[in-house]
Structure formats: C-alpha cells, structure tokens
Design a protein around this motif. Structure first.
Motif, short mmCIF file in Angstrom:
data_model
loop_
_atom_site.label_atom_id
_atom_site.label_comp_id
_atom_site.label_asym_id
_atom_site.label_seq_id
_atom_site.Cartn_x
_atom_site.Cartn_y
_atom_site.Cartn_z
N ASP A 1 0.81 -1.22 0.00
CA ASP A 1 0.00 0.00 0.00
C ASP A 1 0.84 1.27 0.00
N ILE A 2 2.07 1.16 0.50
CA ILE A 2 2.88 2.38 0.69
C ILE A 2 4.12 2.45 -0.18
N GLU A 3 4.46 1.38 -0.88
CA GLU A 3 5.77 1.36 -1.52
C GLU A 3 5.94 2.43 -2.59
N ASN A 4 4.85 2.87 -3.22
CA ASN A 4 4.97 3.92 -4.23
C ASN A 4 5.25 5.29 -3.61
N LEU A 5 5.07 5.42 -2.29
CA LEU A 5 5.36 6.68 -1.60
C LEU A 5 6.81 6.78 -1.18
N LEU A 6 7.48 5.62 -1.01
CA LEU A 6 8.76 5.58 -0.33
C LEU A 6 9.93 5.96 -1.24
N ASP A 7 10.84 6.73 -0.67
CA ASP A 7 12.13 6.99 -1.33
C ASP A 7 13.13 5.90 -0.95
N ASP A 8 13.16 5.56 0.33
CA ASP A 8 14.15 4.61 0.86
C ASP A 8 13.48 3.62 1.80
N VAL A 9 14.22 2.54 2.09
CA VAL A 9 13.75 1.57 3.08
C VAL A 9 14.89 1.19 4.02
N ILE A 10 14.49 0.84 5.22
CA ILE A 10 15.39 0.26 6.21
C ILE A 10 14.79 -1.07 6.62
#
Length: 241
Positions: A198-207
């Motif tokens: 649901d949120i991956e298109n919003l994200l610049d980076d991940v931890i």
C-alpha cells in the motif's frame, strides 16, 4: 565522533545502538548503526519482534539505550528533540472524553508549529465533526483524528507507527495523500508498517531490520533495478514471508 557537518547532513544518527529489557531476554536492538537523511520518505520495515518499535521509542526518548547512542538533529532525545519530532504511535493516546475540537485546541496550545487551519481542513475533508466526542467515534476514525493532529505540525521528523493499519481501505488513499502533502521538503517521514504494497509507491528509501540489527538500507529505486522486483516481493524474499 560525529562532526557538526554530519549533524546538519543527517537528521537521525544511530551508533552501535543497543537495548536490552532484562537480563533473561536478548537485545531488542543489537548494535544498530545507521544514518537517516533529511527530505526523504523512508519505510522502517521488518517482521514482528524485529526491533522497530524499540528503535522508534528510543528516538522519541521513551526508552534509554542500554549502550550506544541515537541523536536527532545532533541532540540526545529529550525536551529539545520533542520540538523536532511529530510522533504517531501504533496505539491511540487521545483522551476519549474530549471533543475533537478540544484535542485540536490542546495541540495548538502545546506545539508552536501546529497549524489549526491545516487540521480543520483535513477534518472537513474526512467528514469528521469537530464537536464529536472521541469516545463516540469508531476506532478507525479516532486513528484518523490522531494522524491529522500529527501531520498538522511543521516538524523535522514525522515518525508514523502503523498509520493505516486500523483504517478502512477506502480511506487509505486519502490518508497516504495526507501524509505526503503535509510535510515540508526538508523534513523526513519514517513510516513503519506491515502493509508494504500500500505504501511502496510513496517511499524513497527503506530500512530493513531483523533481530534488532540492520539488514538493509537502500533506495526503493535501487531495489527495483537491482532485483527486478517490487519492494513488497523483495521484502517477502528477504524475510521468507
């Protein structure tokens, strides 16, 4: 030692950060070292028990490290950093006997960076009556109110713990749009959730965190290019979900 230059470059600096709750249990965080820059939307991801909530509480000064350190804008978590962080916990803390408008008043009195106009606009958009008492609202609507209050601040760091877990799918798009449209470009949003697709298109980076340790810190674009997979698919592969 952290330099002043690095302190302006990074909003959050964790160095060998560890937290043990008692002698019988292992470390909830185990020498976690990472830097979080300004101006990014970042997913803090990992399975249950990975240490995400412990890390969040340490950044907010709700826990103290067993060893190591975490700095927010170059400062140890405390009174000064509370002015920098707008925090949405997984569980609501709003007083059920108060009206929505009274919570808006409370945030307006407590936080100098709070925008009453922004809060009232979002409440109207979601059809939430400011005169309603919180105890009369559904769990999902109370969580929307809390998110509105958090995102109506002009903070440096927004820490959102499961912001869409308790809301209906129809409201998720609006809430996600609210998140990305109500912070300044120099701020960072750290978003912890299990609803990655649901949120991956919003994200610049991940931890990615597992067993209290850093597994991966990367841009989402790099993951897609390198592994030819969506973030959700890659997360499932890494953690064998």
């Amino acid at each position: 030692m952290t330099t002043n230059q690095n302190r302006t470059e990074y909003l959050v600096e964790a160095s060998a950060l560890s937290k043990r709750y008692d002698k019988k249990s292992g470390n909830a965080l185990n020498h976690l070292t990472l830097n979080i820059p300004r101006g990014r939307i970042i997913g803090l991801l990992g399975p249950n028990g990975s240490g995400k909530t412990t890390f969040i509480k340490l950044m907010n000064g709700l826990l103290t490290p067993t060893s190591g350190s975490v700095l927010i804008g170059g400062c140890t978590p405390g009174i000064q950093t509370k002015k920098m962080i707008s925090y949405l916990p997984e569980r609501t803390y709003l007083q059920s006997g108060l009206k929505v408008s009274e919570m808006v008043d409370f945030f307006g009195d407590f936080y100098d960076d709070f925008s009453r106009e922004k809060a009232e606009h979002m409440l109207a958009d979601l059809g939430i009556n400011p005169a309603a008492k919180l105890k009369t609202l559904s769990k999902g609507t109370r969580e929307k109110v809390q998110l509105i209050l958090v995102m109506s601040r002009n903070a440096d760091l927004y820490i959102l713990d499961e912001p869409i877990a308790g809301v209906d799918p129809a409201a998720r798009d609006y809430i996600l749009k609210t998140i990305i449209s109500n912070y300044n470009e120099n701020a960072t949003i750290l978003l912890s959730t299990h609803l990655i697709s649901d949120i991956e298109n919003l994200l610049d980076d991940v931890i990615f965190i597992k067993n209290g340790q850093l597994i991966l810190q990367s841009s989402v674009e790099e993951i897609r290019e390198k592994h030819q997979k969506s973030l959700d698919a890659y997360f499932r592969e890494v953690f064998a979900c």
